[in-house]
Design a protein around this motif. Structure first.
Motif, mmCIF file in Angstrom:
data_model
loop_
_atom_site.group_PDB
_atom_site.id
_atom_site.type_symbol
_atom_site.label_atom_id
_atom_site.label_comp_id
_atom_site.label_asym_id
_atom_site.label_seq_id
_atom_site.Cartn_x
_atom_site.Cartn_y
_atom_site.Cartn_z
ATOM 1 N N LYS A 295 -0.391 56.401 36.765
ATOM 2 C CA LYS A 295 -0.422 57.230 37.974
ATOM 3 C C LYS A 295 -0.379 58.714 37.650
ATOM 4 N N GLN A 296 -0.191 59.025 36.359
ATOM 5 C CA GLN A 296 -0.005 60.417 35.975
ATOM 6 C C GLN A 296 -1.304 61.097 35.538
ATOM 7 N N ILE A 297 -2.417 60.362 35.561
ATOM 8 C CA ILE A 297 -3.695 60.992 35.259
ATOM 9 C C ILE A 297 -4.636 60.782 36.440
ATOM 10 N N ASN A 298 -5.690 61.542 36.471
ATOM 11 C CA ASN A 298 -6.656 61.469 37.563
ATOM 12 C C ASN A 298 -7.192 60.046 37.708
ATOM 13 N N GLN A 299 -7.120 59.502 38.933
ATOM 14 C CA GLN A 299 -7.496 58.106 39.152
ATOM 15 C C GLN A 299 -9.000 57.873 39.034
#
Length: 388
Positions: A295-299
């Motif tokens: 969830k911490q990087i661009n989806q």
């Protein structure tokens, strides 16, 4: 000394200087290191066991350079009309510009400089995006990728992995910026990547599909990427029937069928070890989800990575596509590696999560050493001695 010894020494020096470089200067160091890491490419001789593009490009450089002597644009005109790359103007212009240097080694040196610089830029952009404070993470990440990747493949092949490199950095910037100017430049970069090699066509199509943001379209795209090999003739026939798309697909026939099945000018060992890279990347992605970093990087980036992964697995009937796509995944895994190699001491992970990440750190280093050792035996040690 053979290519492998010199390249290994270069990587060791890169690590040492990166370690002693001040943290505030490491991002700049990563970018400038491309000019140093590329040095072996200037001196390398074409390998006698290789039938790739090196000799073809060397001959083209010599022909265009000789034609330039009777008129500065004569070589360019011949390249655009009669050379093997006549329908690829970007490639011809690239070759033509580098014919103004008398030594053909400059061509391969500049190619590797561009390749490593773009990889470094992806590392640096990842460090900035995720606000990593210890920039040594970038040095370790770049070193691991370079050791896992066979750099001589880029020296010999020139176009394919450079195109993948362009696509990887362009896509990362594209999905992580809202600046319309930068987005436009990224789409221009996609076209430049295609102009260098048609191998990026499927991934550009996936990028276009992801613009929809419709979960069902994305789901069926993933499914299609996994099973497309069974329907390749139908897919190519369909796109060839569309007037404005058919020119883009024309060169794809050779790409998909030129080296199909397991006859891909690759040994069984090369296929095995390249598959180990894929397995390593799959385990890395699973760990990324396990420790809840996904969830911490661009989806959108993550969705593209998953689609590219499924496409790679689904390319098992097209060995050329399969082997090359694994390398694109390796480049695209840079942001994931940067996150996983970042300092986790201040994060609220349980003991199992921390242990898993530490295991990943050490196993990644060991795996990169194993891969470099394999490439040394398989390729680097067989490249003729460098001429200093």
């Amino acid at each position: 000394m053979n290519f492998g010894i010199v390249y290994g020494i270069v990587l060791v020096i890169f690590l040492i200087f990166g370690f002693f470089c001040s943290n505030s200067l490491r991002k700049r160091y990563l970018l400038l290191s491309a000019f140093f890491i590329a040095i072996p490419a200037f001196f390398v001789k074409p390998a006698p066991f290789s039938t790739w593009d090196t000799i073809r490009f060397t001959n083209l450089l010599d022909i265009i350079r000789s034609l330039n002597s009777s008129g500065i644009f004569n070589g360019l005109q011949w390249g655009m009309s009669e050379s093997v790359y006549a329908n690829q103007p970007i490639v011809v212009i690239y070759i033509w510009l580098l014919t103004f240097f008398n030594n053909n080694g400059i061509f391969f040196y500049v190619t590797i400089v561009l390749f490593v610089f773009l990889l470094s830029l992806l590392v640096v952009k990842s460090l900035e995006k995720y606000k990593v404070t210890n920039n040594m993470v970038g040095v370790i990440t770049q070193l691991i990728v370079l050791m896992i990747f066979n750099l001589f493949f880029e020296v010999e092949g020139v176009r394919n992995f450079l195109a993948f490199d362009i696509f990887a950095i362009a896509f990362f910037i594209d999905v992580n910026t809202s600046n319309k100017k930068y987005k436009f430049l990224c789409w221009m970069a996609y076209l430049i990547a295609y102009a260098f090699h048609p191998a990026v066509i499927p991934f550009i199509i996936f990028r276009i599909i992801l613009l929809s943001k419709n979960r069902w379209i994305i789901f069926f795209t993933k499914l299609g990427a996994l099973i497309y090999s069974f329907f390749t003739p139908v897919i190519l026939s369909f796109f060839n029937s569309i007037y404005f798309i058919s020119p883009l697909i024309e060169r794809a026939d050779n790409y998909f069928y030129g080296q199909s099945n397991y006859d891909a000018h690759a040994t069984n060992r090369e296929i095995l070890f390249t598959t180990l890279i894929l397995i390593y990347l799959i385990i890395e992605l699973l760990l990324f989800y396990l420790i809840r970093m996904s969830k911490q990087i661009n989806q959108v980036y993550l969705q593209m990575y998953i689609i590219a992964l499924l496409f790679t697995i689904g390319s098992f009937l097209n060995m050329q596509v399969y082997l090359r796509s694994i390398i694109l995944l390796l480049f695209m895994s840079v942001p994931i590696k940067v996150k996983l190699f970042s300092n986790i001491t201040n994060l609220n992970y349980n003991v199992v999560y921390k242990s898993s990440v530490y295991f990943y750190w050490y196993s990644s280093i060991i795996f990169s050493i194993i891969m470099f050792g394999y490439w040394y035996i398989q390729t680097y040690s067989r490249v003729p001695s460098l001429s200093f």
